[in-house]
Design a protein around this motif. Structure first.
Motif, PDB file in Angstrom:
ATOM      1  N   GLY A 169     105.698 134.773  -9.648  1.00 48.53           N
ATOM      2  CA  GLY A 169     106.106 135.718  -9.247  1.00 48.53           C
ATOM      3  C   GLY A 169     108.153 135.608  -9.270  1.00 48.53           C
ATOM      4  N   ASP A 170     107.959 134.485  -9.898  1.00 52.63           N
ATOM      5  CA  ASP A 170     109.965 134.059 -10.452  1.00 52.63           C
ATOM      6  C   ASP A 170     110.160 134.689 -11.780  1.00 52.63           C
ATOM      7  OD1 ASP A 170     112.606 132.704 -10.862  1.00 52.63           O
ATOM      8  OD2 ASP A 170     111.145 131.100 -11.112  1.00 52.63           O
ATOM      9  N   LEU A 171     111.619 135.490 -11.457  1.00 53.54           N
ATOM     10  CA  LEU A 171     112.134 136.163 -12.419  1.00 53.54           C
ATOM     11  C   LEU A 171     112.409 135.737 -13.249  1.00 53.54           C
ATOM     12  CD1 LEU A 171     113.151 138.618 -13.920  1.00 53.54           C
ATOM     13  CD2 LEU A 171     115.008 138.623 -12.420  1.00 53.54           C
ATOM     14  N   ALA A 172     112.771 134.211 -13.408  1.00 54.88           N
ATOM     15  CA  ALA A 172     113.948 133.030 -14.523  1.00 54.88           C
ATOM     16  C   ALA A 172     112.266 132.824 -14.945  1.00 54.88           C
ATOM     17  CB  ALA A 172     114.278 132.319 -13.301  1.00 54.88           C
ATOM     18  N   GLY A 175     108.234 135.116 -19.781  1.00 54.25           N
ATOM     19  CA  GLY A 175     108.073 134.719 -20.734  1.00 54.25           C
ATOM     20  C   GLY A 175     107.317 133.292 -21.067  1.00 54.25           C
ATOM     21  N   SER A 176     107.576 132.350 -19.873  1.00 55.69           N
ATOM     22  CA  SER A 176     106.521 131.597 -20.035  1.00 55.69           C
ATOM     23  C   SER A 176     105.645 131.248 -18.748  1.00 55.69           C
ATOM     24  CB  SER A 176     107.623 130.188 -19.978  1.00 55.69           C
ATOM     25  OG  SER A 176     108.935 130.560 -18.962  1.00 55.69           O
ATOM     26  N   TYR A 177     106.112 130.669 -17.720  1.00 58.27           N
ATOM     27  CA  TYR A 177     105.476 130.353 -16.953  1.00 58.27           C
ATOM     28  C   TYR A 177     104.831 131.593 -15.692  1.00 58.27           C
ATOM     29  CZ  TYR A 177     109.777 129.670 -13.869  1.00 58.27           C
ATOM     30  OH  TYR A 177     111.198 129.199 -13.651  1.00 58.27           O
ATOM     31  N   ALA A 178     105.871 132.733 -15.565  1.00 57.67           N
ATOM     32  CA  ALA A 178     105.621 134.237 -15.072  1.00 57.67           C
ATOM     33  C   ALA A 178     105.217 135.057 -15.011  1.00 57.67           C
ATOM     34  CB  ALA A 178     106.823 134.037 -14.089  1.00 57.67           C
ATOM     35  N   ASN A 179     104.908 136.645 -14.643  1.00 50.67           N
ATOM     36  CA  ASN A 179     104.259 137.042 -14.915  1.00 50.67           C
ATOM     37  C   ASN A 179     104.963 138.125 -14.596  1.00 50.67           C
ATOM     38  OD1 ASN A 179     102.711 139.845 -15.205  1.00 50.67           O
ATOM     39  ND2 ASN A 179     100.717 138.506 -15.321  1.00 50.67           N
ATOM     40  N   PRO A 180     105.410 139.030 -15.017  1.00 51.18           N
ATOM     41  CA  PRO A 180     105.924 140.269 -14.845  1.00 51.18           C
ATOM     42  C   PRO A 180     105.348 141.056 -14.196  1.00 51.18           C
ATOM     43  CG  PRO A 180     105.745 140.191 -17.558  1.00 51.18           C
ATOM     44  CD  PRO A 180     105.606 139.139 -16.843  1.00 51.18           C
ATOM     45  N   TYR A 181     104.544 141.729 -14.366  1.00 53.79           N
ATOM     46  CA  TYR A 181     103.353 142.313 -13.434  1.00 53.79           C
ATOM     47  C   TYR A 181     103.631 142.071 -11.605  1.00 53.79           C
ATOM     48  CZ  TYR A 181     102.269 145.251 -17.065  1.00 53.79           C
ATOM     49  OH  TYR A 181     101.846 145.582 -18.230  1.00 53.79           O
ATOM     50  N   PHE A 182     103.960 140.568 -11.336  1.00 54.30           N
ATOM     51  CA  PHE A 182     103.691 139.641 -10.101  1.00 54.30           C
ATOM     52  C   PHE A 182     105.130 140.066 -10.061  1.00 54.30           C
ATOM     53  CE2 PHE A 182     103.071 136.244  -7.114  1.00 54.30           C
ATOM     54  CZ  PHE A 182     102.959 137.177  -6.427  1.00 54.30           C
ATOM     55  N   VAL A 183     106.400 139.249 -10.988  1.00 54.08           N
ATOM     56  CA  VAL A 183     107.605 139.296 -10.355  1.00 54.08           C
ATOM     57  C   VAL A 183     107.912 140.950  -9.920  1.00 54.08           C
ATOM     58  CG1 VAL A 183     109.647 139.193 -11.634  1.00 54.08           C
ATOM     59  CG2 VAL A 183     107.980 137.778 -12.198  1.00 54.08           C
ATOM     60  N   ARG A 184     107.573 141.907 -10.281  1.00 56.84           N
ATOM     61  CA  ARG A 184     107.876 142.903 -10.074  1.00 56.84           C
ATOM     62  C   ARG A 184     107.100 143.662  -8.851  1.00 56.84           C
ATOM     63  NH1 ARG A 184     105.104 148.487 -10.537  1.00 56.84           N
ATOM     64  NH2 ARG A 184     106.786 149.951 -10.835  1.00 56.84           N
ATOM     65  N   ILE A 185     106.309 142.781  -8.280  1.00 59.96           N
ATOM     66  CA  ILE A 185     105.444 142.703  -7.103  1.00 59.96           C
ATOM     67  C   ILE A 185     105.736 141.717  -5.452  1.00 59.96           C
ATOM     68  CG2 ILE A 185     104.358 144.667  -7.844  1.00 59.96           C
ATOM     69  CD1 ILE A 185     102.038 143.233  -6.695  1.00 59.96           C
ATOM     70  N   ALA A 186     105.982 140.852  -6.099  1.00 59.93           N
ATOM     71  CA  ALA A 186     105.842 139.308  -4.397  1.00 59.93           C
ATOM     72  C   ALA A 186     106.352 140.163  -3.863  1.00 59.93           C
ATOM     73  CB  ALA A 186     106.107 138.686  -5.515  1.00 59.93           C
ATOM     74  N   SER A 187     106.420 139.410  -2.464  1.00 65.03           N
ATOM     75  CA  SER A 187     107.628 139.690  -1.479  1.00 65.03           C
ATOM     76  C   SER A 187     108.990 138.603  -1.786  1.00 65.03           C
ATOM     77  CB  SER A 187     107.048 139.084  -0.405  1.00 65.03           C
ATOM     78  OG  SER A 187     106.476 137.667  -0.594  1.00 65.03           O
ATOM     79  N   SER A 189     110.509 135.411  -4.736  1.00 63.10           N
ATOM     80  CA  SER A 189     110.601 134.765  -6.092  1.00 63.10           C
ATOM     81  C   SER A 189     109.599 133.354  -5.586  1.00 63.10           C
ATOM     82  CB  SER A 189     111.204 133.960  -6.561  1.00 63.10           C
ATOM     83  OG  SER A 189     111.793 132.798  -5.585  1.00 63.10           O
ATOM     84  N   SER A 190     108.873 133.275  -4.955  1.00 62.80           N
ATOM     85  CA  SER A 190     108.308 131.298  -5.372  1.00 62.80           C
ATOM     86  C   SER A 190     106.851 132.223  -4.022  1.00 62.80           C
ATOM     87  CB  SER A 190     108.875 129.963  -3.648  1.00 62.80           C
ATOM     88  OG  SER A 190     109.318 131.245  -2.741  1.00 62.80           O
ATOM     89  N   ALA A 191     107.008 133.489  -3.466  1.00 57.64           N
ATOM     90  CA  ALA A 191     105.377 134.022  -2.415  1.00 57.64           C
ATOM     91  C   ALA A 191     104.539 134.020  -3.765  1.00 57.64           C
ATOM     92  CB  ALA A 191     105.978 135.243  -2.667  1.00 57.64           C
ATOM     93  N   VAL A 193      99.856 135.371  -4.952  1.00 61.49           N
ATOM     94  CA  VAL A 193      99.288 136.591  -5.117  1.00 61.49           C
ATOM     95  C   VAL A 193      98.639 136.219  -3.615  1.00 61.49           C
ATOM     96  CG1 VAL A 193      97.607 137.882  -6.600  1.00 61.49           C
ATOM     97  CG2 VAL A 193      99.716 137.091  -7.634  1.00 61.49           C
ATOM     98  N   ILE A 194      98.270 135.038  -2.860  1.00 57.59           N
ATOM     99  CA  ILE A 194      97.279 135.313  -2.592  1.00 57.59           C
ATOM    100  C   ILE A 194      97.654 135.148  -1.023  1.00 57.59           C
ATOM    101  CG2 ILE A 194      96.586 132.606  -2.393  1.00 57.59           C
ATOM    102  CD1 ILE A 194      93.920 135.408  -1.140  1.00 57.59           C
ATOM    103  N   GLU A 195      98.727 134.675  -1.364  1.00 58.32           N
ATOM    104  CA  GLU A 195      99.350 134.617   0.370  1.00 58.32           C
ATOM    105  C   GLU A 195     100.063 136.044  -0.249  1.00 58.32           C
ATOM    106  OE1 GLU A 195     101.941 130.476  -0.373  1.00 58.32           O
ATOM    107  OE2 GLU A 195     103.651 132.468  -0.814  1.00 58.32           O
ATOM    108  N   ASP A 196     100.127 137.075  -0.374  1.00 59.80           N
ATOM    109  CA  ASP A 196     100.881 138.560  -0.313  1.00 59.80           C
ATOM    110  C   ASP A 196      99.873 139.032   0.065  1.00 59.80           C
ATOM    111  OD1 ASP A 196     103.551 138.119  -0.246  1.00 59.80           O
ATOM    112  OD2 ASP A 196     104.043 139.136  -2.737  1.00 59.80           O
ATOM    113  N   ALA A 197      98.639 138.526  -0.465  1.00 61.73           N
ATOM    114  CA  ALA A 197      97.303 139.761  -0.379  1.00 61.73           C
ATOM    115  C   ALA A 197      96.675 139.543   1.533  1.00 61.73           C
ATOM    116  CB  ALA A 197      96.431 138.815  -1.364  1.00 61.73           C
TER     117      ALA A 197
END
Length: 525
Positions: A169-172, A175-187, A189-191, A193-197
């Motif tokens: 979920g890291d905006l930086a 285009g490489s290691y992060a996913n923009p869909y998760f960047v958009r909703i992550a609590s 930058s270091s969260a 998916v399973i933690e937020d769930a």
């Protein structure tokens, strides 16, 4: 409360009878004419607690369709359809990270990073803007991030291990290691998916299509391991190797352990054979029309005739100087010989890395052959085959004069790799479900196989896996239509009833397939 359903064919008759029996009670009329109401049982949730339902998964969970995520597709996601039924059994609110428009696509700081949705242009899938002109993609992962938490944690493009990544979920890293869909909703930058769930303390969950992207990225890239997000956008960033089953098993079992740690029950799915999807079954292996003159030229020594002769000479050398037998050589010569004829069904020429490398004997003897019905072509190949690598030069036609690169085709060997990995994932998923009373399993693999072979009857509709016309698979050839997602929700309710003692099906608390479209108009904004 019990539901009452009267067969519609009796409505006119009932009205007529009431007119003739004004002095009688309606119940008397029904009884006198042997048309008692059909009473459905009261809905029960069984042993499941739907008060806080959280869905975890990838693109199917998010509601991805027509190669995009947009408001209406999210409203018609299978978790939201499920939540509508759960609401009748004590389910609470179900919050989704709705996009900002119905165009689809994402932007970052005003710059577009994924494209709008596909639409039907009368003959096939096409980009939305080809019909309505340029649009502004207003869902911006920098400028208008929504505030969670979100019950729908479906992340398009997520592989199994991505759900545990603290950089996904890291905006930086977009285009490489992060996913923009998760960047958009992550609590944060270091969260993860399973933690937020898990932070939402779910009482019930779905863990769907985990493992699908672990093979899908490889398949979409034609098995060449390279990212093709420019050709087909599922936000699967980076190298698309198949995930090792041991890694998958550790991740999947860890996810289930986390999700059930507080006593929650849930439903998991297995992984379908993705090569049954329309994205891989629509483009024929033999779409090349040639007249006699062109076919003759291609067969001549000026073109493939010289190549064919060189192949024969090379294998004669190998038989004479290596352990290769004549039988082995003859089989590969037959496989590699390239010939054309005057017809509309000539096979395309492809690269095949499984062939014996002859370039040390002759650099011109590259590993190419003509395709057979056992090869599968990715959907974007339909707009590439027959184009000219050098515009205006008829001797540079892709798929004829120039063989198709590995990224456009899945050879039988590559298909076998996908199947072996899928089988390994599914064995792990099945064992986990069989040994945990808190887990129910939806056989997504069987569902897709049925769609791809015989089709299914769903309410008043027949669904199959054909592109555009089948009703179940959206215009990208991979993801489901809204009606397809509603059928998926139905299968979840069926599994919940069978495993946890609820009665959604028998009580009539099921989606109505007619409420869900198979196609979104280009006018939808």
């Amino acid at each position: 409360m019990k539901k009452t359903i009267i067969n519609p064919k009796y409505i006119y008759l009932l009205a007529t009878l009431i007119g003739f029996t004004a002095c009688n009670e309606i119940d008397d009329v029904l009884a006198d004419n042997n048309m008692q109401e059909k009473m459905l049982p009261e809905l029960t949730s069984g042993t499941a607690d739907f008060s806080n339902y959280v869905s975890i998964g990838a693109s199917f969970t998010a509601g991805f369709t027509d190669n995009a995520l947009f408001i209406n597709s999210q409203i018609n996601s299978f978790p939201n359809i499920l939540a509508n039924q759960f609401a009748n059994a004590g389910g609470g609110d179900f919050t989704q990270p709705l996009m900002s428009d119905n165009f689809g696509g994402l932007a970052a700081g005003g710059a577009r990073i994924t494209e709008p949705r596909l639409v039907f242009n009368g003959s096939g899938p096409a980009g939305l803007e080809s019909l309505i002109g340029p649009v502004t993609v207003s869902t911006d992962i920098v400028l208008n991030k929504p505030t969670g938490p979100f019950n729908n944690m479906g992340i398009p493009g997520a592989k199994s291990f991505h759900l545990l990544s603290d950089s996904y979920g890291d905006l930086a890293g977009v285009g490489s290691y992060a996913n923009p869909y998760f960047v958009r909703i992550a609590s944060s930058s270091s969260a993860t998916v399973i933690e937020d769930a898990m932070a939402q303390s779910p009482t019930f969950f779905t863990l769907s299509e985990i493992g699908g992207n672990d093979v899908l990225g490889y398949a979409l890239s034609g098995g060449d391991g390279q990212d093709r997000k420019g050709d087909f956008d599922v936000s699967s960033y980076g190298v698309n190797d198949i995930t090792d089953p041991t890694i998958f098993g550790n991740v999947f079992n860890g996810l289930v352990t986390n999700l059930t740690s507080g006593g929650a029950k849930g439903v998991v799915t297995n992984v379908p054979y993705i090569t049954d999807l329309a994205h891989f079954t629509t483009v024929p292996h033999n779409p090349i029309p040639l007249d006699a003159a062109t076919a003759g030229y291609l067969n001549s020594v000026a073109a493939y005739g010289a190549y064919n002769a060189g192949i024969v000479d090379a294998f004669a050398y190998l038989v004479a100087n290596t352990p290769m037998t004549q039988e082995m050589a003859d089989a590969e010569i037959l496989k590699r010989t390239i010939t054309f004829e005057a017809s509309t069904t000539n096979s395309v020429v492809i690269m095949d890395e499984s062939l014996t490398d002859l370039t040390a004997l002759n650099p011109r003897l590259i590993s190419m052959r003509q395709a057979t019905e056992n090869d599968l072509f990715v959907l974007p190949a339909s707009t590439f085959i027959g184009t000219e690598a050098v515009p205006g030069n008829a001797q540079t036609v892709n798929g004829v004069a120039i063989p198709l690169a590995d990224k456009w085709v899945l050879t039988p060997e590559e298909q076998e790799e996908i199947k072996n990995a899928t089988d390994a994932y599914n064995a792990i998923i099945s064992t986990t479900a069989d040994t945990n009373d808190n887990i129910a399993l939806v056989d997504l693999n069987a569902m897709l196989k049925e769609l791809a072979s015989t089709g299914i009857t769903y309410g008043d509709y027949n669904l199959n896996a054909s592109l555009v016309t089948g009703g179940a698979i959206s215009l990208d050839g991979v993801h489901l239509t809204a009606r397809g997602y509603s059928y998926m929700a139905f299968k979840f309710l069926e599994a919940i009833d069978n495993n946890f003692g609820s009665n959604f099906i028998d009580s009539g608390n099921i989606p109505n397939p007619g409420d869900y479209p198979t196609n979104y108009s280009h006018t939808l904004q």
